[in-house]
Scaffold this motif. Structure first.
Motif, short mmCIF file in Angstrom:
data_model
loop_
_atom_site.label_atom_id
_atom_site.label_comp_id
_atom_site.label_asym_id
_atom_site.label_seq_id
_atom_site.Cartn_x
_atom_site.Cartn_y
_atom_site.Cartn_z
N ASN A 111 0.84 -1.20 0.00
CA ASN A 111 0.00 0.00 0.00
C ASN A 111 0.88 1.25 0.00
O ASN A 111 1.63 1.47 0.93
CB ASN A 111 -0.91 0.02 1.21
CG ASN A 111 -1.86 1.21 1.18
OD1 ASN A 111 -2.36 1.58 0.12
ND2 ASN A 111 -2.08 1.82 2.33
N PRO A 112 0.79 2.05 -1.06
CA PRO A 112 -0.10 1.82 -2.20
C PRO A 112 0.57 0.97 -3.28
O PRO A 112 1.77 1.04 -3.49
CB PRO A 112 -0.36 3.23 -2.73
CG PRO A 112 0.88 3.98 -2.39
CD PRO A 112 1.39 3.40 -1.10
N LEU A 113 -0.28 0.20 -3.96
CA LEU A 113 0.09 -0.40 -5.23
C LEU A 113 -0.47 0.54 -6.28
O LEU A 113 -1.69 0.67 -6.41
CB LEU A 113 -0.50 -1.79 -5.38
CG LEU A 113 -0.27 -2.45 -6.75
CD1 LEU A 113 1.16 -2.94 -6.87
CD2 LEU A 113 -1.25 -3.61 -6.97
N LEU A 114 0.39 1.21 -7.01
CA LEU A 114 -0.06 2.18 -8.00
C LEU A 114 -0.33 1.46 -9.31
O LEU A 114 0.58 0.93 -9.95
CB LEU A 114 0.99 3.27 -8.20
CG LEU A 114 0.51 4.53 -8.93
CD1 LEU A 114 -0.53 5.26 -8.09
CD2 LEU A 114 1.68 5.45 -9.25
N VAL A 115 -1.61 1.43 -9.70
CA VAL A 115 -2.00 0.79 -10.95
C VAL A 115 -1.96 1.84 -12.04
O VAL A 115 -2.74 2.80 -12.04
CB VAL A 115 -3.40 0.16 -10.85
CG1 VAL A 115 -3.72 -0.63 -12.11
CG2 VAL A 115 -3.49 -0.76 -9.63
N ARG A 136 -3.65 1.68 -18.62
CA ARG A 136 -3.71 0.37 -19.30
C ARG A 136 -2.47 0.14 -20.15
O ARG A 136 -2.03 0.99 -20.92
CB ARG A 136 -4.95 0.30 -20.17
CG ARG A 136 -5.18 -1.05 -20.85
CD ARG A 136 -6.44 -1.02 -21.66
NE ARG A 136 -7.62 -0.85 -20.81
CZ ARG A 136 -8.82 -0.46 -21.26
NH1 ARG A 136 -8.98 -0.16 -22.53
NH2 ARG A 136 -9.84 -0.34 -20.42
N GLY A 137 -1.89 -1.06 -19.96
CA GLY A 137 -0.71 -1.46 -20.70
C GLY A 137 0.60 -1.07 -20.06
O GLY A 137 1.67 -1.47 -20.54
N GLN A 138 0.56 -0.32 -18.94
CA GLN A 138 1.79 0.15 -18.30
C GLN A 138 2.12 -0.57 -17.01
O GLN A 138 3.17 -0.33 -16.41
CB GLN A 138 1.71 1.66 -18.06
CG GLN A 138 1.58 2.47 -19.34
CD GLN A 138 1.53 3.96 -19.09
OE1 GLN A 138 2.13 4.47 -18.14
NE2 GLN A 138 0.80 4.68 -19.94
N GLY A 139 1.24 -1.45 -16.53
CA GLY A 139 1.56 -2.27 -15.37
C GLY A 139 1.13 -1.65 -14.05
O GLY A 139 0.32 -0.73 -13.99
N ALA A 140 1.70 -2.18 -12.98
CA ALA A 140 1.42 -1.72 -11.62
C ALA A 140 2.72 -1.74 -10.84
O ALA A 140 3.57 -2.61 -11.04
CB ALA A 140 0.37 -2.61 -10.95
N VAL A 141 2.88 -0.78 -9.91
CA VAL A 141 4.12 -0.63 -9.16
C VAL A 141 3.81 -0.60 -7.67
O VAL A 141 2.96 0.19 -7.23
CB VAL A 141 4.87 0.66 -9.56
CG1 VAL A 141 6.22 0.73 -8.84
CG2 VAL A 141 5.06 0.73 -11.06
N ALA A 142 4.49 -1.43 -6.90
CA ALA A 142 4.33 -1.44 -5.45
C ALA A 142 5.19 -0.34 -4.85
O ALA A 142 6.42 -0.47 -4.78
CB ALA A 142 4.73 -2.81 -4.89
N LEU A 143 4.57 0.75 -4.42
CA LEU A 143 5.33 1.88 -3.90
C LEU A 143 5.78 1.67 -2.46
O LEU A 143 6.76 2.26 -2.02
CB LEU A 143 4.49 3.15 -3.99
CG LEU A 143 4.02 3.57 -5.40
CD1 LEU A 143 3.35 4.93 -5.34
CD2 LEU A 143 5.19 3.58 -6.38
N ASP A 144 5.07 0.85 -1.72
CA ASP A 144 5.43 0.58 -0.33
C ASP A 144 4.96 -0.82 0.02
O ASP A 144 4.01 -1.34 -0.58
CB ASP A 144 4.79 1.61 0.60
CG ASP A 144 5.48 1.68 1.97
OD1 ASP A 144 6.37 0.85 2.23
OD2 ASP A 144 5.12 2.57 2.77
N ALA A 145 5.62 -1.42 1.00
CA ALA A 145 5.24 -2.77 1.42
C ALA A 145 5.61 -2.98 2.88
O ALA A 145 6.62 -2.45 3.36
CB ALA A 145 5.93 -3.82 0.55
#
Length: 742
Positions: A721-725, A728-737
């Motif tokens: 959190n957050p997982l930045l989605v 479309r077509g560019q993926g998702a990035v985990a900004l924090d965990a």
């Protein structure tokens, strides 16, 4: 009934094996755990469960009644008399057992189980403490036993300990036990003059099954009743699995106070879904989320009942709230055929009634197709032009009193978009209502579509209701509009679900991925990982994180920023930090070396002041322009690891928009989780923003599930959190965990 059946059921679970797709798998005894890797998922939990052969429980050839009595005034005498009558109906031989009696009700009585003249299928234990008898029953090779005795888990910790001892002893013996704290419901007199698919009933509290049992008076067939009581051995899941195999069972109805083994329940529900046998359940009781959910956002988003609800929905179990809904939904599912179409038509003698029911039907998620212009013209042959017949159909009342009524009904049912006709009768109005219900019954006999009547009279003694409607095996009759519509929705949903059902257990991973060893090395038992270590874990499972470097000096931070690329985000990284933003341990939008130096000093000063140990400061790529989501893992006491996805960011706990998945689940179930979110519109793109990459979000959910299964014994909580989605077509990035190890 001897005592209450409201004991708290333990979560000490017997891991059963499953028969998948009807194929009998070789394996150890029912109580055993298979060691065949093909039968276990990557977390070591079973993918298949034995279906115990309960035929000799419900239809034994021989029965021993231990503690039998014929002395007037004693409780055991009434029970013995009822068991004798039941045994006669099922054709079983009865052997009374009592140490001081020569005969009971004229039958020869033996002093102990060891003296039984033959091996018996079922022993009914009318004794206060069944534990001493378990060894004798096992030695005599008795298959099943029923323990009525109370005073176990329903009474407190001492009783719970006595129940654990009983369960352990039974498990080692090979005997199968119903109870303790059960009753005589399994030995009720069932009507044998009824035909058609039957309801099989499971209850943990016997009295709660009475309304369903009474459906026989309305012509609904019941085939079995399993009063499971405290479930020291045989449990709800065992009966669901077995009932799903019985050809006469059309629906399984259950009243559940507590699940004993979450995985066993999923396997049983999966079996019923494979067999296309609907399971309708009232599930009561709310338990608190475990203490390990204190650190992460994910653990605060859902409670234990949310997990139960998700598990039931995921495997097609129809959850209802009340016994009246259980009655009506089970009755409809037992009687109704496969839908021909999902469109619902409402026809009434009152425009107000029709409009009201149509509104309620739409709110219930039912589809009310507008009838074609040609169909409306056809209906206006018999209905005045000024009345609306688009759907709902207002027939005006008078046409139902003559031959026009049947023509209207037939015309509606002939529409290919209509699969269900709902006719609310708000009150009796003879002779029109008498003619109307006769026409509905006759039409139902001649169509393969569902005809539902809501008889709204508070009296319910009218011949049109008691004789005509209840005398029909084809019309589904209800007393309330709400129950009618929820039952129709459940019927349509069930057939839609099973028509495309693919068991998640068939696709569940059976071998560890290459990521596991890398991930296992990062685990720190009993501790929380730093953000840097948590992101390494995500990388190991192919989950994208921003470009970043961990530094331990201001100069190192400046170098890292140049390599990562401005603008950057800087965050303190340490195993004791749960929520960095609240402590001021995050700096965003840094665009120069001087800002980076100042940020490094400020972050380390705050950490020093707060007494937070750091492993360094993260210098991260700044990623923007996406939808902030949260994906996480918590451990449920019944079901094990569960996966949560929802709206993320700083308002995650305020808005609490999240869905739960219980592994194993596949891509379709992951997409269903997203479809149930209130924030799903954000993923579609709002206010000129592009649609988000749903496919990438689904992929992250599935990868997190894999991680949860493989690291089940290592992870207590995981929170991305957050997982930045991204678009479309560019993926998702985990900004924090955040990861808390077990």
């Amino acid at each position: 009934m001897l005592g209450s059946t409201h004991g708290t059921l333990t979560t000490d679970s017997r891991r059963a094996r499953v028969i998948a797709c009807g194929e009998q798998r070789p394996g150890p005894a029912v109580h055993g755990r298979t060691d065949d890797p093909a039968d276990l998922d990557v977390s070591g939990r079973p993918l298949y469960a034995d279906v115990p052969d309960l035929a000799r429980f419900f239809r034994p050839e021989s029965v021993a009644v231990v503690g039998a009595s014929d002395a007037e005034g004693r409780p055991n005498t009434g029970i013995t008399r009822q068991l004798l009558a039941w045994a006669e109906r099922v054709g079983a031989r009865v052997h009374p057992v009592h140490p001081s009696r020569q005969a009971v009700f004229g039958l020869p009585c033996v002093a102990s189980v060891a003296e039984l003249p033959e091996q018996v299928d079922l022993a009914v234990l009318l004794v206060a403490d069944p534990l001493p008898l378990v060894g004798e029953l096992a030695e005599a090779k008795v298959r099943f036993a029923v323990a009525f005795a109370s005073g176990f888990a329903e009474t407190g910790e001492a009783g719970a300990e006595a129940q654990r001892l009983l369960a352990d002893t039974v498990r080692r013996s090979g005997l199968r036990l119903l109870g303790p704290n059960t009753n005589l419901n399994a030995f009720e007199r069932f009507r044998e003059d009824l035909t058609g698919p039957a309801i099989a009933l499971i209850t943990q509290s016997g009295h709660q099954g009475r309304p369903v049992f009474a459906l026989q008076e309305l012509g609904i067939r019941l085939s079995h009743w399993a009063p499971t009581g405290n479930e020291a051995d045989l449990e709800t899941s065992d009966f669901v699995s077995w009932f799903a195999e019985q050809p006469e069972v059309g629906v399984i109805a259950a009243y559940v106070e507590g699940l004993k083994d979450g995985r066993a329940f999923l396997l049983a529900a999966d079996r019923a879904a494979r067999r296309k046998v609907p399971v309708v359940a009232v599930k009561v009781g709310r338990t608190e989320t475990g203490a390990l959910t204190a650190a992460s956002h994910t653990g605060k988003l859902t409670g234990a009942d949310d997990v139960v609800d998700a598990a039931m929905r995921q495997y097609g179990v129809i959850r209802v709230d009340g016994l009246d809904e259980l009655q009506d939904t089970a009755a409809l599912l037992a009687r109704a055929r496969t839908p021909r179409a999902d469109g619902v038509a409402v026809c009434s003698i009152s425009g107000g009634t029709g409009a009201h029911v149509a509104d309620l039907a739409t709110a219930a998620g039912l589809r009310l197709p507008r009838l074609s212009e040609a169909k409306q013209a056809e209906l206006h042959q018999w209905i005045p032009e000024y009345l609306s017949v688009a759907n709902p159909v207002d027939n005006g009342g008078h046409p139902v009193g003559d031959e026009r009524g049947r023509k209207i009904i037939d015309a509606i049912l002939a529409d290919p978009a209509v699969g269900v006709l709902v006719c609310p009768v708000t009150g009796p109005f003879p002779p029109l209502s008498d003619r109307l219900v006769r026409d509905l019954v006759e039409a139902a006999e001649e169509t393969d579509k569902l005809v539902c009547v809501v008889w709204g009279s508070p009296v319910g003694t009218e011949p049109a209701y008691r004789e005509v409607l209840l005398g029909s095996s084809r019309v589904a009759t209800f007393r309330t509009v709400g129950n009618c519509l929820s039952a129709v929705r459940a019927w349509l949903d069930h057939h839609r679900f099973v028509s495309g059902y693919r068991s998640p257990f068939d696709e569940a991973p059976r071998t560890l991925s290459p990521s596991f060893r890398k991930a296992e090395a990062l685990m720190q038992p009993g501790r929380q990982l730093s953000e840097h270590a948590a992101k390494q874990l995500l990388r190991a499972y192919g989950i994208r994180v921003p470009r970043e470097q961990l530094v331990t000096s201001a100069a190192g931070a400046v170098r890292a920023a140049g390599q990562v690329g401005y603008p950057v985000v800087m965050k303190a990284s340490g195993g004791q930090i749960a929520h960095k933003t609240e402590l001021g341990l995050v700096k965003i939008g840094l665009t120069s070396a001087s800002q980076v130096r100042d940020a490094y000093r400020e972050l380390t000063d705050i950490a020093r002041y707060e007494g937070v140990a750091l492993d360094g400061v993260l210098v991260c790529q700044m990623v923007e322009q996406g939808v902030e989501m949260v994906v996480g893992v918590t451990h449920d006491e019944l079901f094990g690891p569960t996966v949560t996805v929802g709206l993320g960011g700083v308002l995650v706990e305020v808005l609490r928009d999240a869905a739960v998945g219980v592994p194993p689940f596949g891509e379709e179930q992951a997409r269903d989780m997203l479809a149930g979110l209130r924030c799903r519109a954000l993923l579609d793109g709002v206010r000129g923003r592009p649609p988000a990459d749903r496919d990438a979000l689904v992929e992250v959910v599935l990868r997190v599930q894999r991680m949860a299964l493989e690291l089940d014994g290592h992870i207590a909580e995981l929170d991305i959190n957050p997982l930045l989605v991204l678009p479309r077509g560019q993926g998702a990035v985990a900004l924090d965990a955040l990861v808390v190890c077990r």
